[in-house]
Design a protein around this motif. Structure first.
Motif, mmCIF file in Angstrom:
data_model
loop_
_atom_site.group_PDB
_atom_site.id
_atom_site.type_symbol
_atom_site.label_atom_id
_atom_site.label_comp_id
_atom_site.label_asym_id
_atom_site.label_seq_id
_atom_site.Cartn_x
_atom_site.Cartn_y
_atom_site.Cartn_z
ATOM 1 N N LYS A 116 -14.640 10.648 2.458
ATOM 2 C CA LYS A 116 -13.300 11.190 2.610
ATOM 3 C C LYS A 116 -12.324 10.361 1.796
ATOM 4 C CE LYS A 116 -14.688 14.154 5.728
ATOM 5 N NZ LYS A 116 -14.845 15.592 5.363
ATOM 6 N N PHE A 117 -11.587 11.023 0.929
ATOM 7 C CA PHE A 117 -10.592 10.346 0.100
ATOM 8 C C PHE A 117 -9.525 9.712 0.979
ATOM 9 C CE2 PHE A 117 -7.777 9.531 -3.364
ATOM 10 C CZ PHE A 117 -6.507 9.852 -2.909
ATOM 11 N N MET A 118 -9.171 8.492 0.659
ATOM 12 C CA MET A 118 -8.108 7.839 1.405
ATOM 13 C C MET A 118 -6.871 7.618 0.530
ATOM 14 S SD MET A 118 -10.209 4.983 3.575
ATOM 15 C CE MET A 118 -8.873 4.708 4.745
ATOM 16 N N VAL A 119 -7.057 6.891 -0.577
ATOM 17 C CA VAL A 119 -5.900 6.508 -1.355
ATOM 18 C C VAL A 119 -6.304 6.249 -2.800
ATOM 19 C CG1 VAL A 119 -6.182 4.069 -0.749
ATOM 20 C CG2 VAL A 119 -3.918 4.916 -1.425
ATOM 21 N N TYR A 120 -5.345 6.497 -3.707
ATOM 22 C CA TYR A 120 -5.539 6.239 -5.136
ATOM 23 C C TYR A 120 -4.394 5.337 -5.593
ATOM 24 C CZ TYR A 120 -4.841 7.391 -10.137
ATOM 25 O OH TYR A 120 -4.614 7.349 -11.488
ATOM 26 N N LEU A 121 -4.754 4.231 -6.235
ATOM 27 C CA LEU A 121 -3.756 3.269 -6.662
ATOM 28 C C LEU A 121 -3.941 2.911 -8.131
ATOM 29 C CD1 LEU A 121 -5.377 1.846 -3.881
ATOM 30 C CD2 LEU A 121 -3.070 0.970 -3.724
ATOM 31 N N GLN A 122 -2.840 2.624 -8.755
ATOM 32 C CA GLN A 122 -2.844 1.932 -10.040
ATOM 33 C C GLN A 122 -2.234 0.558 -9.785
ATOM 34 O OE1 GLN A 122 -1.136 4.068 -13.353
ATOM 35 N NE2 GLN A 122 -1.801 6.030 -12.544
ATOM 36 N N LYS A 123 -2.284 -0.264 -10.778
ATOM 37 C CA LYS A 123 -1.712 -1.609 -10.609
ATOM 38 C C LYS A 123 -0.279 -1.514 -10.081
ATOM 39 C CE LYS A 123 -4.773 -4.637 -12.298
ATOM 40 N NZ LYS A 123 -5.204 -5.869 -11.595
#
Lengths: 114, 117
Positions: free
Chosen positions: B44-51
């Protein structure tokens, strides 16, 4: 929103037999579709992908999948199973508009009988 | 070239404690994704981050969960006041671009398995 449904949480085949793992997708726009494989206690690895080019996609380890729009399916096949194919397989979907996020199915565990 | 490194691989916490899971992406990758895998369920997708930025946190529970990806150092998924339902495998994946959804280029770590007693 897009989603994938994998039919059969467990599939068992004999070594040398055909492998067929089923995946149906739901998407209101043209999808990108993927199959990933997960070996025990490891992360997922990309097996193959469909991104609107050829509908029959070949991947690693002899696997291939065919995109069938009319059936909204992307089933994974391999002509002859090998013991080393035992793993969990995940179908996944994304779209151009949500290209940063991949949605995974619930997975199918493949067992190979000697 | 080292792959995605996650630690700890196994973490045991009692209810109410905090869990911190770390993820070092592949060299050159500035995009990190966190997924949760519950027993007998898919990822299950939770979170997507870049720097230094959270791009998409639509899969994060509203309370107790947070994620960061600082300019220096690993990405961290933090779970405060853990409950038994948080027991799961947490996978981190990194990508060289923000277009993982079109390329499938997600490189996964081996996961961190959290057990809440």
């Amino acid at each position: 929103a897009q989603s994938v449904t994998q039919l059969g949480s467990h599939v068992s085949v004999s070594e040398g037999a055909l492998v067929l793992l089923r995946c149906n997708y739901s998407s209101s726009v043209p999808p990108y579709l993927f199959w990933y494989v997960q070996y025990p206690n490891q992360g997922l690895q990309l097996l193959l992908k469909y991104t609107s080019a050829a509908t029959l996609v070949k991947g690693i380890n002899g696997f291939e999948a065919e995109f069938k729009k009319s059936e909204t399916s992307f089933h994974l096949t391999k002509p002859s199973a090998h013991m080393s194919d035992a793993a969990e397989y995940f179908c996944a979907v994304s779209t151009y508009s949500s290209a940063s996020k991949i949605i995974f199915g619930s997975g199918t565990r493949l067992s190979i009988r000697p | 070239n080292a792959g995605v490194m996650q630690n700890p691989r196994h973490l045991v916490r009692r209810r109410g404690q905090e869990a911190r899971l770390r993820c070092s992406p592949m060299k050159g990758h500035s995009h990190v994704y966190w997924y949760r895998q519950l027993p007998e369920e898919g990822l299950k997708f939770m979170v997507y981050l870049q720097k230094e930025n959270i791009i998409d946190e639509s899969g994060m529970p509203k309370e107790r969960f947070s994620a960061e990806f600082p300019k220096e150092g690993p990405s961290i998924l933090r779970i405060q006041q853990v409950v038994r339902g948080d027991s799961a495998a947490y996978f981190c994946a990194s990508s060289p671009s923000g277009l993982a959804g079109s390329t499938g280029e997600l490189f996964f770590g081996e996961g961190s398995r959290l057990t809440v007693l």
